[in-house]
Write a protein that holds these residues in place. Structure first.
Motif, mmCIF file in Angstrom:
data_model
loop_
_atom_site.group_PDB
_atom_site.id
_atom_site.type_symbol
_atom_site.label_atom_id
_atom_site.label_comp_id
_atom_site.label_asym_id
_atom_site.label_seq_id
_atom_site.Cartn_x
_atom_site.Cartn_y
_atom_site.Cartn_z
ATOM 1 N N GLN A 1 49.607 -26.482 -132.203
ATOM 2 C CA GLN A 1 49.843 -27.806 -131.624
ATOM 3 C C GLN A 1 50.203 -27.724 -130.147
ATOM 4 O OE1 GLN A 1 52.897 -29.379 -134.093
ATOM 5 N NE2 GLN A 1 51.557 -29.721 -135.836
ATOM 6 N N HIS A 2 50.619 -26.585 -129.702
ATOM 7 C CA HIS A 2 51.089 -26.424 -128.323
ATOM 8 C C HIS A 2 49.984 -25.950 -127.378
ATOM 9 C CE1 HIS A 2 51.427 -22.533 -130.283
ATOM 10 N NE2 HIS A 2 51.268 -22.008 -129.094
ATOM 11 N N ASP A 3 48.716 -26.194 -127.690
ATOM 12 C CA ASP A 3 47.591 -25.748 -126.872
ATOM 13 C C ASP A 3 46.986 -26.945 -126.141
ATOM 14 O OD1 ASP A 3 45.624 -24.169 -125.792
ATOM 15 O OD2 ASP A 3 44.421 -24.062 -127.619
ATOM 16 N N PRO A 4 47.557 -27.345 -125.008
ATOM 17 C CA PRO A 4 47.104 -28.568 -124.337
ATOM 18 C C PRO A 4 45.685 -28.459 -123.761
ATOM 19 C CG PRO A 4 48.699 -27.415 -122.967
ATOM 20 C CD PRO A 4 48.637 -26.684 -124.281
ATOM 21 N N CYS A 5 45.239 -27.292 -123.408
ATOM 22 C CA CYS A 5 43.907 -27.129 -122.800
ATOM 23 C C CYS A 5 42.828 -26.799 -123.828
ATOM 24 C CB CYS A 5 43.942 -26.028 -121.755
ATOM 25 S SG CYS A 5 45.084 -26.349 -120.408
ATOM 26 N N GLN A 6 43.197 -26.754 -125.088
ATOM 27 C CA GLN A 6 42.256 -26.418 -126.169
ATOM 28 C C GLN A 6 41.642 -25.032 -125.990
ATOM 29 O OE1 GLN A 6 41.934 -28.409 -128.881
ATOM 30 N NE2 GLN A 6 43.523 -29.614 -127.906
ATOM 31 N N LEU A 7 42.391 -24.123 -125.362
ATOM 32 C CA LEU A 7 41.894 -22.760 -125.167
ATOM 33 C C LEU A 7 41.794 -22.006 -126.485
ATOM 34 C CD1 LEU A 7 43.749 -21.710 -121.908
ATOM 35 C CD2 LEU A 7 41.354 -22.342 -122.189
ATOM 36 N N TYR A 8 42.701 -22.279 -127.395
ATOM 37 C CA TYR A 8 42.665 -21.584 -128.684
ATOM 38 C C TYR A 8 41.398 -21.940 -129.455
ATOM 39 C CZ TYR A 8 43.955 -19.880 -133.268
ATOM 40 O OH TYR A 8 43.945 -19.220 -134.461
ATOM 41 N N ALA A 9 41.062 -23.222 -129.481
ATOM 42 C CA ALA A 9 39.866 -23.656 -130.200
ATOM 43 C C ALA A 9 38.605 -23.074 -129.562
ATOM 44 C CB ALA A 9 39.792 -25.180 -130.227
#
Length: 118
Positions: free
Chosen positions: A84-92
């Motif tokens: 939930q703490h991935d504001p830039c959607q880098l994980y996805a």
């Protein structure tokens, strides 16, 4: 930082399950390789034939281990939810990239195995 720790603690059982599955696959392959090696070494075949059989088997076992490990890791990658703490959607983005490259690697391993078996 706390959110990342919570995410990790929630998903660590999946990671441990992945490690356990890899360990079981490694045990199966190594057990089969040990019995095959003993069988080949005790056979009455000449030494060069024994060595070529062992070399072919070791190549196929290495491919099997790599494929099994990659398959389990891809399965884990697809199961882990995005934090939930991935504001830039880098994980996805990284997850999609890992999925595509992992599948390409698995197909490459299959092609290598086919080429070596001919």
């Amino acid at each position: 930082m706390t959110q990342a720790l919570i995410w990790w603690l929630e998903n660590s059982p999946r990671w441990l399950s992945c490690c356990s599955a890899q360990w079981r696959r490694q045990q199966e392959v190594l057990r089969a390789a040990t019995f095959h090696t003993g069988h080949v070494l005790c056979s009455p075949a000449p030494l060069p034939d024994k060595l070529s059989r062992l070399l072919r088997r070791s190549c196929s076992d290495a491919i099997t281990l790599l494929y099994g490990s990659g398959e389990v890791q891809l399965q884990l990658c697809s199961q882990l939810p995005a934090p939930q703490h991935d504001p830039c959607q880098l994980y996805a983005l990284g997850q999609r990239l890992q999925q595509r490259t992992g599948e390409a690697c698995l197909h490459g391993l299959v092609d290598i195995g086919r080429a070596l078996s001919r």
